[in-house]
Design a protein around this motif. Structure first.
Motif, PDB file in Angstrom:
ATOM      1  N   LEU A  89       0.907  -1.271   0.042  1.00 53.76           N
ATOM      2  CA  LEU A  89       0.156  -0.004  -0.105  1.00 53.76           C
ATOM      3  C   LEU A  89       0.858   1.336   0.080  1.00 53.76           C
ATOM      4  O   LEU A  89       0.312   2.271  -0.386  1.00 53.76           O
ATOM      5  CB  LEU A  89      -1.030   0.057   1.235  1.00 53.76           C
ATOM      6  CG  LEU A  89      -2.143  -1.025   1.313  1.00 53.76           C
ATOM      7  CD1 LEU A  89      -2.871  -1.037   2.449  1.00 53.76           C
ATOM      8  CD2 LEU A  89      -2.995  -0.623  -0.069  1.00 53.76           C
ATOM      9  N   ALA A  90       2.198   1.124   0.285  1.00 51.29           N
ATOM     10  CA  ALA A  90       2.967   2.394   0.520  1.00 51.29           C
ATOM     11  C   ALA A  90       3.100   2.959  -1.067  1.00 51.29           C
ATOM     12  O   ALA A  90       3.476   4.188  -1.195  1.00 51.29           O
ATOM     13  CB  ALA A  90       4.373   2.013   1.153  1.00 51.29           C
ATOM     14  N   ASP A  91       2.944   1.959  -2.076  1.00 47.85           N
ATOM     15  CA  ASP A  91       3.250   2.262  -3.439  1.00 47.85           C
ATOM     16  C   ASP A  91       1.852   3.256  -4.063  1.00 47.85           C
ATOM     17  O   ASP A  91       2.410   3.801  -4.986  1.00 47.85           O
ATOM     18  CB  ASP A  91       3.189   1.186  -4.126  1.00 47.85           C
ATOM     19  CG  ASP A  91       4.834   0.282  -3.826  1.00 47.85           C
ATOM     20  OD1 ASP A  91       5.641   1.079  -3.328  1.00 47.85           O
ATOM     21  OD2 ASP A  91       4.470  -0.995  -4.109  1.00 47.85           O
ATOM     22  N   LEU A  92       0.884   3.475  -3.153  1.00 48.19           N
ATOM     23  CA  LEU A  92      -0.113   4.474  -3.731  1.00 48.19           C
ATOM     24  C   LEU A  92       0.177   5.624  -3.643  1.00 48.19           C
ATOM     25  O   LEU A  92      -0.359   6.664  -3.919  1.00 48.19           O
ATOM     26  CB  LEU A  92      -1.279   3.896  -2.811  1.00 48.19           C
ATOM     27  CG  LEU A  92      -2.045   2.544  -3.162  1.00 48.19           C
ATOM     28  CD1 LEU A  92      -3.039   2.551  -1.836  1.00 48.19           C
ATOM     29  CD2 LEU A  92      -2.277   2.180  -4.359  1.00 48.19           C
ATOM     30  N   LEU A  93       1.191   6.025  -2.534  1.00 38.39           N
ATOM     31  CA  LEU A  93       1.639   7.588  -2.251  1.00 38.39           C
ATOM     32  C   LEU A  93       2.614   7.849  -3.484  1.00 38.39           C
ATOM     33  O   LEU A  93       3.976   7.296  -3.250  1.00 38.39           O
ATOM     34  CB  LEU A  93       2.036   7.807  -1.010  1.00 38.39           C
ATOM     35  CG  LEU A  93       1.044   7.656  -0.207  1.00 38.39           C
ATOM     36  CD1 LEU A  93       1.655   8.118   1.375  1.00 38.39           C
ATOM     37  CD2 LEU A  93       0.016   8.992  -0.245  1.00 38.39           C
ATOM     38  N   SER A  94       2.425   8.561  -4.672  1.00 44.84           N
ATOM     39  CA  SER A  94       3.435   8.529  -5.844  1.00 44.84           C
ATOM     40  C   SER A  94       4.403   9.688  -5.237  1.00 44.84           C
ATOM     41  O   SER A  94       4.247  10.577  -4.294  1.00 44.84           O
ATOM     42  CB  SER A  94       2.738   8.800  -7.062  1.00 44.84           C
ATOM     43  OG  SER A  94       1.975  10.177  -6.729  1.00 44.84           O
ATOM     44  N   LYS A  95       5.613   9.995  -5.967  1.00 44.89           N
ATOM     45  CA  LYS A  95       6.437  10.766  -5.738  1.00 44.89           C
ATOM     46  C   LYS A  95       5.849  12.247  -5.674  1.00 44.89           C
ATOM     47  O   LYS A  95       6.164  13.029  -4.608  1.00 44.89           O
ATOM     48  CB  LYS A  95       7.788  10.872  -6.587  1.00 44.89           C
ATOM     49  CG  LYS A  95       8.871  11.740  -6.712  1.00 44.89           C
ATOM     50  CD  LYS A  95       9.299  11.656  -4.988  1.00 44.89           C
ATOM     51  CE  LYS A  95      10.584  12.493  -4.999  1.00 44.89           C
ATOM     52  NZ  LYS A  95      11.341  12.507  -3.446  1.00 44.89           N
ATOM     53  N   PRO A  96       5.162  12.822  -6.806  1.00 43.66           N
ATOM     54  CA  PRO A  96       4.619  14.090  -6.624  1.00 43.66           C
ATOM     55  C   PRO A  96       3.698  14.294  -5.321  1.00 43.66           C
ATOM     56  O   PRO A  96       3.653  15.541  -5.076  1.00 43.66           O
ATOM     57  CB  PRO A  96       3.684  13.991  -8.169  1.00 43.66           C
ATOM     58  CG  PRO A  96       4.582  13.039  -8.929  1.00 43.66           C
ATOM     59  CD  PRO A  96       4.728  12.152  -7.863  1.00 43.66           C
ATOM     60  N   ILE A  97       2.828  13.430  -4.961  1.00 46.79           N
ATOM     61  CA  ILE A  97       2.072  13.370  -3.955  1.00 46.79           C
ATOM     62  C   ILE A  97       2.696  13.746  -2.677  1.00 46.79           C
ATOM     63  O   ILE A  97       2.553  14.604  -2.105  1.00 46.79           O
ATOM     64  CB  ILE A  97       1.024  11.988  -3.683  1.00 46.79           C
ATOM     65  CG1 ILE A  97       0.150  11.937  -5.134  1.00 46.79           C
ATOM     66  CG2 ILE A  97       0.081  12.237  -2.597  1.00 46.79           C
ATOM     67  CD1 ILE A  97      -0.547  13.135  -5.344  1.00 46.79           C
ATOM     68  N   ALA A 110      -4.239  13.254  -0.204  1.00 46.73           N
ATOM     69  CA  ALA A 110      -3.429  12.670  -1.011  1.00 46.73           C
ATOM     70  C   ALA A 110      -3.288  11.268  -1.438  1.00 46.73           C
ATOM     71  O   ALA A 110      -2.979  10.946  -2.485  1.00 46.73           O
ATOM     72  CB  ALA A 110      -1.810  12.732  -0.034  1.00 46.73           C
ATOM     73  N   VAL A 111      -3.876  10.550  -0.461  1.00 50.81           N
ATOM     74  CA  VAL A 111      -4.085   9.022  -1.077  1.00 50.81           C
ATOM     75  C   VAL A 111      -4.926   8.759  -2.337  1.00 50.81           C
ATOM     76  O   VAL A 111      -4.753   8.321  -3.151  1.00 50.81           O
ATOM     77  CB  VAL A 111      -4.481   8.212   0.103  1.00 50.81           C
ATOM     78  CG1 VAL A 111      -4.780   6.676  -0.335  1.00 50.81           C
ATOM     79  CG2 VAL A 111      -3.416   8.290   1.210  1.00 50.81           C
ATOM     80  N   GLY A 112      -6.041   9.550  -2.293  1.00 51.50           N
ATOM     81  CA  GLY A 112      -7.090   9.724  -3.310  1.00 51.50           C
ATOM     82  C   GLY A 112      -6.490   9.964  -4.271  1.00 51.50           C
ATOM     83  O   GLY A 112      -6.835   9.451  -5.324  1.00 51.50           O
TER      84      GLY A 112
END
Length: 568
Positions: free
Chosen positions: A131-139, A409-411
């Motif tokens: 799930l950590a991969d859901l937060l992309s670098k730009p976010i 952010a996650v959304g």
């Protein structure tokens, strides 16, 4: 000769690493540990203040994580403990509850740490590390910039020596400027000097322990000029000894209220943990276990909850300091632990004179490092949509409650991912003069398709979210041909799997093409996809002879059909 056998314990990668410790690592680990301790003592006191608890609690909150992560963590370099983002989120979660029902703030902070720990451990059991991969670098870039601004505005009152009651970014800024006539000048001057000192030391002597020097000089100035008697607020008396084991008192209502906040803190804390660990692992060519990091972070938060601490994560700045001094293992954390305990037991009177304005300056200094201007510029050069995501996240964090910012952010990350899957790149492949192979005809001037054959590539797995888009674009590719199409060849190199909705759509497409006299064929079909096609009976309908391993064999089959028709 007897062989030395190591006792390996499941779930304790740090313990296993310590068993193979090399003697030449000791000196850099000791130097890194002492330097990191010098940095984290003022930093963690500031983060304690930032979280809304006593500054000494920031030091207490470093003790359990240092021991626990050394044993459970998968990174030999990560520094785990109080961190700015989780500290801000802790204050945002607890302050409204305490204001409404008069609860014990410190107990609520410990309860929040316990809840975060339990959530992370549940995630470890469920193997949710992905799930950590859901937060992309730009976010993350935008989110951290927003948190940095919140950190800075939250320190305006301490720097100016005035009481600010607003709890929003714009409210705090507006109230600060409306109370300029109430600013305590000695406090403001001291805070400005400390902040300027930190930036100068960072620029001229980047390896020097700037925060430690700031602590010593600010404390000395209080003692030398009796600034505390002139109205400059200081940390004050620090409780003797070390934290003790205690289960925080809580009500069922408090727990139910804290769960949502704890989930947000767990997501952000874990994401920061994994991203920092991955960055240093990539730099030094070793691997970390993302799921193991959930267990390590969860257990460290549990330890803090039972030892009167607050939620923690990892510190990129402390990890970078240790790395610059050549740290090789978590022994540097154990050295730092010894230094912190020594300070708590014997140097408390020195810390008691530390001015709160200097703490505020250290927080502001740390916050400026979270705003990555070069990263925003890199996103601008790379893709404007990535910059848009970063900026929207920053604004979302600033305009809403910080926990809502986590949801935003996650959304946004999920929406961005979903958009890429739902509307991926596609290509019609053709021949380019003087260039071997097949290429996207839209990329090359003079590129042409093979007459009668459309080779179509869809660059995403087929699922319910994109099958209608796939069908529409596939039919448009056929209609764009100037010569009658006899074969439609689907290049499935990017289609690793399909769901039942996609199977139905492929079946409909095959039937529609058959009614128009067009043969539907596939190439570069992987084994998993082949099995799915076979189970769905689509393979029987289209004919297994129309499934080809390579593009060249498919094209050869098409040309063979032409020759057979010519002979007939």
């Amino acid at each position: 000769m007897l062989k030395k056998h190591h006792v390996t314990l499941p779930g304790l990668p740090g313990f296993k690493r310590l068993q193979s410790y090399q003697r030449e690592w000791l000196l850099p680990d000791v130097l890194a540990g002492v330097t990191v301790a010098a940095y984290l003592i003022p930093q963690c006191m500031a983060y304690g203040e930032l979280a809304g608890v006593q500054p000494v609690v920031g030091l207490w909150a470093i003790l359990p994580p240092m021991i626990i992560y050394t044993l459970l963590g998968s990174s030999p370099q990560l520094s785990v403990g109080p961190e700015s983002t989780t500290a801000v989120m802790t204050a945002a979660a607890i302050a409204p509850l305490v204001a409404s029902d008069g609860s014990n703030y410190a107990a609520m902070a410990s309860m929040l740490a316990l809840t975060v720990g339990i959530i992370c451990i549940i995630g470890y059991i469920a193997r949710l590390g992905f799930l950590a991969d859901l937060l992309s670098k730009p976010i993350l870039t935008g989110y951290m910039a927003g948190v940095a601004v919140i950190m800075i505005t939250g320190q305006l009152g301490k720097i100016g020596g005035i009481k600010i009651e607003a709890n929003t970014v714009f409210g705090e800024v507006a109230e600060f400027f409306s109370k300029l006539n109430q600013i305590h000048q000695p406090t403001l001057i001291l805070g400005a000097i400390v902040l300027a000192f930190l930036f100068i030391v960072q620029r001229r002597f980047p390896t020097a322990p700037g925060p430690l020097l700031a602590v010593l000089l600010a404390t000395a100035s209080v003692g030398l000029f009796a600034l505390d008697r002139q109205g400059v607020a200081v940390v004050g008396e620090i409780p003797a000894g070390l934290p003790h084991l205690a289960l925080p008192k809580f009500s069922t209502q408090d727990l139910s209220t804290l769960v949502a906040s704890a989930i947000g803190i767990a997501i952000v804390g874990y994401s920061d943990n994994v991203l920092t660990a991955r960055a240093f692992a990539s730099r030094h060519q070793y691997k970390i276990d993302a799921n193991q990091e959930l267990l390590a972070l969860g257990t460290a938060n549990l330890g803090n909850g039972l030892m009167q601490g607050f939620p923690i994560s990892s510190s990129g700045s402390r990890t970078a300091i240790a790395d610059s001094l050549g740290s090789k293992s978590q022994v540097f954390s154990l050295v730092g632990l010894v230094v912190v305990i020594f300070v708590l037991l014997f140097l408390r009177p020195l810390l008691a004179l530390f001015p709160k304005a200097a703490l505020g300056a250290i927080v502001i200094y740390a916050a400026t490092k979270l705003i990555e201007i070069p990263e925003f510029l890199r996103l601008t050069r790379f893709r404007r949509s990535e910059l848009f995501l970063a900026l929207v996240t920053t604004v979302g964090v600033l305009l809403t409650d910080i926990l809502v910012g986590v949801g935003i952010a996650v959304g946004l990350s999920v929406i961005d991912l979903f958009a890429r899957i739902a509307r991926p790149h596609d290509a019609v492949l053709g021949e380019v003069p003087s260039l071997p192979g097949l290429h996207d005809i839209s990329d090359w001037e003079g590129a042409k398709t093979i007459p009668g054959l459309v080779i179509y590539r869809y660059d995403a797995p087929l699922c319910f979210a994109n099958v209608e888009d796939f069908k529409r674009r596939a039919l448009l590719a056929i209609e764009a041909e100037t010569t009658p199409v006899e074969w439609f060849l689907l290049n499935t190199e990017a289609i690793i799997e399909v769901d039942i909705t996609a199977i139905d759509a492929l079946t409909q497409l095959q039937s529609e093409l058959a009614s128009r006299g067009i043969t539907f064929a596939m190439t570069r079909v992987k084994q998993d996809l082949y099995r799915q096609l076979k189970r769905s009976q689509l393979l029987d309908k289209m004919g297994s002879e129309h499934v080809y391993l390579t593009l060249h064999t498919a094209i050869a089959a098409f040309h063979s059909r032409e020759r057979l028709e010519a002979r007939g």
